[in-house]
Design an enzyme around this catalytic site. Structure first.
Site, PDB file in Angstrom:
ATOM      1  N   PRO A   2       0.677  -1.044  -0.349  1.00 59.09           N
ATOM      2  CA  PRO A   2      -0.042   0.446   0.114  1.00 59.09           C
ATOM      3  C   PRO A   2       1.064   1.668   0.227  1.00 59.09           C
ATOM      4  O   PRO A   2       1.911   1.243   0.936  1.00 59.09           O
ATOM      5  CB  PRO A   2      -0.910  -0.510   0.862  1.00 59.09           C
ATOM      6  N   GLU A   3       0.976   2.148  -0.965  1.00 56.66           N
ATOM      7  CA  GLU A   3       1.474   3.298  -1.347  1.00 56.66           C
ATOM      8  C   GLU A   3       0.598   4.753  -0.010  1.00 56.66           C
ATOM      9  O   GLU A   3      -0.730   4.595   0.159  1.00 56.66           O
ATOM     10  CB  GLU A   3       1.174   3.646  -2.392  1.00 56.66           C
ATOM     11  N   HIS A  90      -4.596 -14.428   9.699  1.00 55.22           N
ATOM     12  CA  HIS A  90      -3.734 -13.635   9.377  1.00 55.22           C
ATOM     13  C   HIS A  90      -4.871 -12.043  10.367  1.00 55.22           C
ATOM     14  O   HIS A  90      -4.680 -11.098   9.540  1.00 55.22           O
ATOM     15  CB  HIS A  90      -3.810 -12.687   7.969  1.00 55.22           C
ATOM     16  N   ARG A 109       1.830 -10.489   6.008  1.00 55.09           N
ATOM     17  CA  ARG A 109       3.513 -11.156   6.115  1.00 55.09           C
ATOM     18  C   ARG A 109       3.620 -10.356   7.914  1.00 55.09           C
ATOM     19  O   ARG A 109       5.050 -10.287   8.314  1.00 55.09           O
ATOM     20  CB  ARG A 109       4.324 -10.188   5.153  1.00 55.09           C
ATOM     21  N   ARG A 151      23.590  17.865  -4.097  1.00 57.15           N
ATOM     22  CA  ARG A 151      23.122  16.469  -3.407  1.00 57.15           C
ATOM     23  C   ARG A 151      23.276  16.107  -4.762  1.00 57.15           C
ATOM     24  O   ARG A 151      22.902  16.087  -5.471  1.00 57.15           O
ATOM     25  CB  ARG A 151      21.615  16.130  -2.864  1.00 57.15           C
TER      26      ARG A 151
END
Ligand SMILES: [Zn+2]
Length: 270
Positions: A2-3, A90, A109, A151
């Protein structure tokens, strides 16, 4: 995984069911997530959810005495169901409410998290070191240019650094750099201010579009058959290596950067 847009859609999806609702029971079936679920979560019984916020990919359920922090990790999903709904594999954590509504976390997970921030204190420092929200006002023109100064790190890796800006995961870094016409390997400090400002706008657009799309395509969070999945989106480069660029039809190339896949158009991105 999931983002940020999925977490935001989750926040919007669960809010109407959970807000101003009082907790009747906290069920921990397996406390061994990324960090153990603390026994303090039992103090939530009798307390009401005052607001649900999001910071980066953390969901923050605010109660009077503190904040319940939830993270979906690699594979977590949250459903709003009736408390009698059959527990499946789960299903590690339930927050049950007095009207029978239940918030249930499933995470195969177990990289997700459920933590208690007593008195709203972030003692693990999970939130305090984060960069600005990409959709917030602090992520504005001039910001990336200031941070990128001198950078030498590639712009793609730079964007995915949570200390610079949160919530720009691999998919969205790829998509934003394609739309901004910037090669992912370009050193962050070598990009001029106007291109970085354009990139700032595009990151916001890409994330907003994903949230909007997710909100319309996701299954209802209250559905018990099938979990609210991660949504499929129309993507220009991510997952399209070897296929034609939608703009110029050149073959999209793929490289590895910081152990993540970068897909780009050798023609459109400079
Ligand atoms: Zn192209």
């Amino acid at each position: 995984m999931p983002e940020l847009p999925e977490v935001e859609v989750c926040r919007l999806g669960i809010s109407p069911h959970v807000l101003n609702n009082k907790v009747s029971k906290v069920v921990v079936r397996n406390a061994q997530l990324r960090w153990p679920i603390p026994t303090d979560v039992q103090t939530l019984v009798g307390q009401m959810v005052k607001s649900i916020d999001r910071r980066a990919k953390y969901l923050l359920l605010r109660f009077d005495s503190g904040t319940l922090l939830m993270h979906l990790g690699m594979s977590g999903t949250i459903r709003v169901i009736d408390k009698g709904t059959t527990v499946i594999k789960h299903d590690h954590f339930d927050l049950q409410f007095i009207n029978g509504t239940t918030l249930r976390l499933n995470d195969p997970r177990r990289f997700g998290a459920v933590l208690w921030l007593d008195n709203h204190q972030d003692e693990l420092g999970l939130l305090s070191k984060l960069g600005p929200e990409p959709l917030g006002d602090d992520f504005c023109y001039g910001y990336l240019f200031k941070k990128a100064k001198n950078r030498k790190v590639p712009i793609k890796t730079f964007l995915m650094n949570n200390h610079i800006v949160v919530g720009v995961g691999n998919i969205y870094a790829n998509e934003a750099l394609f739309q901004a016409g910037i090669l992912p390997t370009t050193k962050a400090g070598d990009i001029n201010e106007s291109r970085l400002n354009k990139l700032t706008d595009i990151i916001k657009q890409v994330l907003r579009a994903a949230i909007e799309q997710g909100g319309t395509t996701l299954k209802d969070f209250t559905q018990t058959d099938g979990k609210p999945g991660y949504f499929a989106q129309s993507l220009f480069v991510y997952g399209r290596a070897g296929k034609g660029c939608i703009t110029c039809r050149a073959t999209l190339l793929e490289i590895r950067q910081a152990n993540r896949s970068s897909v780009y158009c050798p023609n459109c991105q400079k």
